[in-house]
Design a protein around this motif. Structure first.
Motif, PDB file in Angstrom:
ATOM      1  N   ILE A   9      33.360 -44.478   6.528  1.00 49.50           N
ATOM      2  CA  ILE A   9      32.820 -43.139   6.297  1.00 49.50           C
ATOM      3  C   ILE A   9      31.386 -43.047   6.817  1.00 49.50           C
ATOM      4  CG2 ILE A   9      32.105 -41.502   4.507  1.00 49.50           C
ATOM      5  CD1 ILE A   9      35.115 -41.601   5.055  1.00 49.50           C
ATOM      6  N   GLU A  10      31.094 -41.963   7.520  1.00 52.58           N
ATOM      7  CA  GLU A  10      29.784 -41.795   8.141  1.00 52.58           C
ATOM      8  C   GLU A  10      28.886 -40.795   7.417  1.00 52.58           C
ATOM      9  OE1 GLU A  10      28.875 -43.731  10.454  1.00 52.58           O
ATOM     10  OE2 GLU A  10      30.809 -44.639  10.967  1.00 52.58           O
ATOM     11  N   SER A  11      29.491 -39.922   6.590  1.00 51.48           N
ATOM     12  CA  SER A  11      28.704 -38.882   5.921  1.00 51.48           C
ATOM     13  C   SER A  11      29.537 -38.273   4.791  1.00 51.48           C
ATOM     14  CB  SER A  11      28.332 -37.779   6.917  1.00 51.48           C
ATOM     15  OG  SER A  11      29.503 -37.082   7.337  1.00 51.48           O
ATOM     16  N   PRO A  12      28.890 -37.530   3.868  1.00 46.22           N
ATOM     17  CA  PRO A  12      29.649 -36.837   2.827  1.00 46.22           C
ATOM     18  C   PRO A  12      30.689 -35.878   3.417  1.00 46.22           C
ATOM     19  CG  PRO A  12      27.338 -36.921   2.225  1.00 46.22           C
ATOM     20  CD  PRO A  12      27.428 -37.429   3.638  1.00 46.22           C
ATOM     21  N   ALA A  13      30.340 -35.219   4.508  1.00 44.39           N
ATOM     22  CA  ALA A  13      31.283 -34.289   5.147  1.00 44.39           C
ATOM     23  C   ALA A  13      32.487 -35.042   5.707  1.00 44.39           C
ATOM     24  CB  ALA A  13      30.576 -33.512   6.263  1.00 44.39           C
ATOM     25  N   ASP A  14      32.232 -36.214   6.235  1.00 44.82           N
ATOM     26  CA  ASP A  14      33.308 -37.054   6.758  1.00 44.82           C
ATOM     27  C   ASP A  14      34.265 -37.443   5.635  1.00 44.82           C
ATOM     28  OD1 ASP A  14      34.844 -38.684   8.403  1.00 44.82           O
ATOM     29  OD2 ASP A  14      33.468 -40.381   8.271  1.00 44.82           O
ATOM     30  N   LEU A  15      33.698 -37.837   4.490  1.00 44.02           N
ATOM     31  CA  LEU A  15      34.530 -38.201   3.336  1.00 44.02           C
ATOM     32  C   LEU A  15      35.384 -37.026   2.892  1.00 44.02           C
ATOM     33  CD1 LEU A  15      35.377 -40.053   0.985  1.00 44.02           C
ATOM     34  CD2 LEU A  15      33.343 -39.247  -0.251  1.00 44.02           C
ATOM     35  N   GLN A  16      34.773 -35.872   2.767  1.00 46.39           N
ATOM     36  CA  GLN A  16      35.496 -34.680   2.327  1.00 46.39           C
ATOM     37  C   GLN A  16      36.633 -34.342   3.282  1.00 46.39           C
ATOM     38  OE1 GLN A  16      35.477 -33.053  -0.342  1.00 46.39           O
ATOM     39  NE2 GLN A  16      36.618 -31.202   0.172  1.00 46.39           N
ATOM     40  N   ALA A  17      36.356 -34.455   4.571  1.00 46.35           N
ATOM     41  CA  ALA A  17      37.377 -34.135   5.574  1.00 46.35           C
ATOM     42  C   ALA A  17      38.554 -35.106   5.494  1.00 46.35           C
ATOM     43  CB  ALA A  17      36.760 -34.172   6.967  1.00 46.35           C
ATOM     44  N   ALA A  63      27.210 -48.296   0.512  1.00 42.75           N
ATOM     45  CA  ALA A  63      26.653 -47.691  -0.697  1.00 42.75           C
ATOM     46  C   ALA A  63      25.193 -47.281  -0.554  1.00 42.75           C
ATOM     47  CB  ALA A  63      26.809 -48.655  -1.870  1.00 42.75           C
ATOM     48  N   GLU A  64      24.394 -48.070   0.136  1.00 44.16           N
ATOM     49  CA  GLU A  64      22.975 -47.746   0.284  1.00 44.16           C
ATOM     50  C   GLU A  64      22.723 -46.725   1.385  1.00 44.16           C
ATOM     51  OE1 GLU A  64      21.671 -52.085   0.385  1.00 44.16           O
ATOM     52  OE2 GLU A  64      19.973 -51.056  -0.518  1.00 44.16           O
ATOM     53  N   ALA A  65      23.491 -46.800   2.438  1.00 46.09           N
ATOM     54  CA  ALA A  65      23.293 -45.889   3.561  1.00 46.09           C
ATOM     55  C   ALA A  65      23.751 -44.472   3.238  1.00 46.09           C
ATOM     56  CB  ALA A  65      24.037 -46.401   4.789  1.00 46.09           C
ATOM     57  N   LEU A  66      24.661 -44.346   2.266  1.00 41.06           N
ATOM     58  CA  LEU A  66      25.177 -43.032   1.876  1.00 41.06           C
ATOM     59  C   LEU A  66      24.949 -42.817   0.376  1.00 41.06           C
ATOM     60  CD1 LEU A  66      28.492 -43.188   3.930  1.00 41.06           C
ATOM     61  CD2 LEU A  66      26.472 -41.797   4.451  1.00 41.06           C
ATOM     62  N   PRO A  67      23.680 -42.709  -0.039  1.00 41.54           N
ATOM     63  CA  PRO A  67      23.364 -42.599  -1.471  1.00 41.54           C
ATOM     64  C   PRO A  67      23.932 -41.363  -2.145  1.00 41.54           C
ATOM     65  CG  PRO A  67      21.437 -42.081  -0.133  1.00 41.54           C
ATOM     66  CD  PRO A  67      22.465 -42.644   0.796  1.00 41.54           C
ATOM     67  N   ASP A  68      24.092 -40.260  -1.405  1.00 43.67           N
ATOM     68  CA  ASP A  68      24.639 -39.051  -2.019  1.00 43.67           C
ATOM     69  C   ASP A  68      26.062 -39.289  -2.526  1.00 43.67           C
ATOM     70  OD1 ASP A  68      22.324 -37.761  -1.466  1.00 43.67           O
ATOM     71  OD2 ASP A  68      23.076 -36.635   0.244  1.00 43.67           O
ATOM     72  N   ILE A  69      26.841 -40.021  -1.754  1.00 40.31           N
ATOM     73  CA  ILE A  69      28.212 -40.320  -2.164  1.00 40.31           C
ATOM     74  C   ILE A  69      28.210 -41.303  -3.330  1.00 40.31           C
ATOM     75  CG2 ILE A  69      30.437 -41.270  -1.453  1.00 40.31           C
ATOM     76  CD1 ILE A  69      29.836 -40.378   1.383  1.00 40.31           C
ATOM     77  N   SER A  70      27.407 -42.358  -3.210  1.00 42.89           N
ATOM     78  CA  SER A  70      27.332 -43.367  -4.277  1.00 42.89           C
ATOM     79  C   SER A  70      26.909 -42.742  -5.594  1.00 42.89           C
ATOM     80  CB  SER A  70      26.355 -44.476  -3.883  1.00 42.89           C
ATOM     81  OG  SER A  70      26.769 -45.128  -2.712  1.00 42.89           O
ATOM     82  N   VAL A  75      28.432 -44.879  -8.713  1.00 40.01           N
ATOM     83  CA  VAL A  75      28.633 -46.275  -8.314  1.00 40.01           C
ATOM     84  C   VAL A  75      27.402 -47.069  -8.714  1.00 40.01           C
ATOM     85  CG1 VAL A  75      28.850 -47.822  -6.333  1.00 40.01           C
ATOM     86  CG2 VAL A  75      30.209 -45.723  -6.448  1.00 40.01           C
ATOM     87  N   ASP A  76      27.577 -48.111  -9.518  1.00 43.27           N
ATOM     88  CA  ASP A  76      26.447 -48.844 -10.072  1.00 43.27           C
ATOM     89  C   ASP A  76      26.422 -50.307  -9.649  1.00 43.27           C
ATOM     90  OD1 ASP A  76      28.602 -49.742 -11.482  1.00 43.27           O
ATOM     91  OD2 ASP A  76      27.733 -49.452 -13.469  1.00 43.27           O
ATOM     92  N   ALA A  77      27.285 -50.690  -8.716  1.00 43.85           N
ATOM     93  CA  ALA A  77      27.325 -52.069  -8.245  1.00 43.85           C
ATOM     94  C   ALA A  77      28.203 -52.121  -7.006  1.00 43.85           C
ATOM     95  CB  ALA A  77      27.877 -52.997  -9.325  1.00 43.85           C
ATOM     96  N   VAL A  78      28.125 -53.229  -6.283  1.00 47.73           N
ATOM     97  CA  VAL A  78      29.042 -53.462  -5.168  1.00 47.73           C
ATOM     98  C   VAL A  78      29.557 -54.892  -5.258  1.00 47.73           C
ATOM     99  CG1 VAL A  78      28.071 -51.782  -3.563  1.00 47.73           C
ATOM    100  CG2 VAL A  78      27.072 -54.057  -3.675  1.00 47.73           C
ATOM    101  N   PRO A  79      30.804 -55.123  -4.864  1.00 51.42           N
ATOM    102  CA  PRO A  79      31.790 -54.147  -4.397  1.00 51.42           C
ATOM    103  C   PRO A  79      32.287 -53.260  -5.537  1.00 51.42           C
ATOM    104  CG  PRO A  79      32.824 -56.292  -4.628  1.00 51.42           C
ATOM    105  CD  PRO A  79      31.355 -56.504  -4.853  1.00 51.42           C
ATOM    106  N   TYR A  80      32.676 -52.059  -5.194  1.00 46.81           N
ATOM    107  CA  TYR A  80      33.135 -51.084  -6.189  1.00 46.81           C
ATOM    108  C   TYR A  80      34.245 -50.261  -5.551  1.00 46.81           C
ATOM    109  CZ  TYR A  80      32.306 -48.368 -10.473  1.00 46.81           C
ATOM    110  OH  TYR A  80      32.413 -47.797 -11.712  1.00 46.81           O
ATOM    111  N   PHE A  81      35.299 -50.031  -6.313  1.00 45.84           N
ATOM    112  CA  PHE A  81      36.456 -49.309  -5.786  1.00 45.84           C
ATOM    113  C   PHE A  81      36.788 -48.108  -6.666  1.00 45.84           C
ATOM    114  CE2 PHE A  81      36.734 -53.651  -4.398  1.00 45.84           C
ATOM    115  CZ  PHE A  81      37.136 -53.551  -3.071  1.00 45.84           C
ATOM    116  N   ASN A 223       9.655 -38.163  -5.985  1.00 43.02           N
ATOM    117  CA  ASN A 223       9.575 -39.186  -4.944  1.00 43.02           C
ATOM    118  C   ASN A 223      10.460 -38.882  -3.739  1.00 43.02           C
ATOM    119  OD1 ASN A 223       7.777 -40.654  -6.528  1.00 43.02           O
ATOM    120  ND2 ASN A 223       9.423 -41.776  -7.557  1.00 43.02           N
ATOM    121  N   GLU A 224      11.205 -37.783  -3.824  1.00 36.03           N
ATOM    122  CA  GLU A 224      12.109 -37.381  -2.737  1.00 36.03           C
ATOM    123  C   GLU A 224      13.036 -38.534  -2.351  1.00 36.03           C
ATOM    124  OE1 GLU A 224       9.671 -35.870   0.393  1.00 36.03           O
ATOM    125  OE2 GLU A 224       9.092 -34.065  -0.697  1.00 36.03           O
ATOM    126  N   TRP A 225      13.593 -39.151  -3.370  1.00 36.06           N
ATOM    127  CA  TRP A 225      14.484 -40.297  -3.177  1.00 36.06           C
ATOM    128  C   TRP A 225      15.643 -40.136  -4.166  1.00 36.06           C
ATOM    129  CZ3 TRP A 225      13.854 -43.732   0.700  1.00 36.06           C
ATOM    130  CH2 TRP A 225      14.633 -44.893   0.694  1.00 36.06           C
TER     131      TRP A 225
END
Length: 259
Positions: A9-17, A63-70, A75-81, A223-225
């Motif tokens: 998955i590359e983005s939230p939109a990608d996941l939704q699609a 998980a870190e690259a797509l924080p909005d999805i996580s 999601v509070d750990a990895v690996p996570y399913f 903090n805009e994070w």
């Protein structure tokens, strides 16, 4: 040859699609991170399971690259399913447990759907940890600061909340806003930063954001994070795990603390 049911998955939109293509299909959302050793095992496991379960959609999510999805799926750990049918949550699994994941697929993927379809956004998973618990310890270097319960902050104004957050960020030279505390981190990312600080013998204070929803949400804005952990040095926001790792490797982390 690439598998037709396994995608990154590359983005939230990608996941939704991907999820919207077939609302009766079972999907496995695999949250991972390169730094987590157990993910190396589960990378191979998920690839093999995808070959075995051709009717199931497997989606790998950094998980870190797509924080909005996580964040949306808590999601509070990895690996996570997370297993979904269409947009409906079936179950969630934490950790490297191949047998448990395989059993979950047998339980859900081999059965016809008895759930109604939906065109809405994916249903976010329920919060794993309840924020009403009280933290222990006291403010100060090396301590854990207790958060406020919902009753305590019910009448707190936005201005007062901002002032409180700013004061918390300045309570010591190094403050880590995290899930859990240094002794019991409650997510893999928080655990990793604790490890970095401990390895470098850095004195720091922790604040468990799971115990204070007001601080948790306001810090995202200030903090805009969007995710935690968040590291603060001398009252200034530094970043999350990826930033802290880079600073440690370059020597900038030590320089900033000692400067």
């Amino acid at each position: 040859m690439a598998q037709s049911n396994f995608f990154r998955i590359e983005s939230p939109a990608d996941l939704q699609a991907r999820l919207s293509q077939d609302l009766q299909r079972v999907s496995v959302l695999y949250f991972r991170a390169d730094w987590a050793e157990p993910c190396k095992t589960m990378d191979g496991v998920t690839a093999e399971l995808a070959k075995r379960w051709e009717s199931v959609l497997f989606l790998s999510i950094e998980a870190e690259a797509l924080p909005d999805i996580s964040e949306s799926f808590e999601v509070d750990a990895v690996p996570y399913f997370i297993l979904l049918r269409g947009h409906t949550l079936l179950t969630r699994l934490s950790g490297a447990q191949p047998a448990v994941l395989s059993a979950a697929l047998k339980s859900h993927a081999s059965k016809p759907s008895a759930l109604s379809s939906s065109s809405q956004q994916p249903v976010a998973a329920r919060t794993v940890y309840q924020p009403g618990e009280q933290a222990t310890g006291s403010a100060g270097a090396g301590g854990t600061v207790a958060g406020r319960g919902a009753d305590d902050v019910q009448d707190e104004s936005d201005e007062d909340l901002v002032k409180r957050c700013e004061a918390l960020m300045k309570q010591s030279d190094v403050v880590l806003f995290m899930k859990g505390d240094r002794n019991t981190p409650r997510c893999g990312f928080s655990q990793k930063i604790v490890g970095i600080l401990e390895t470098n013998n850095i004195e720091y204070t922790t604040f468990d954001i799971l115990n204070d929803e007001g601080v948790r949400q306001k810090l995202k804005e200030l903090n805009e994070w969007p995710t935690f952990p968040q590291l603060i040095i001398k009252g200034e926001f530094v970043g999350g795990l990826d930033v802290v790792k880079e600073m440690e490797e370059s020597g900038e982390l030590r320089e900033m603390i000692e400067g």
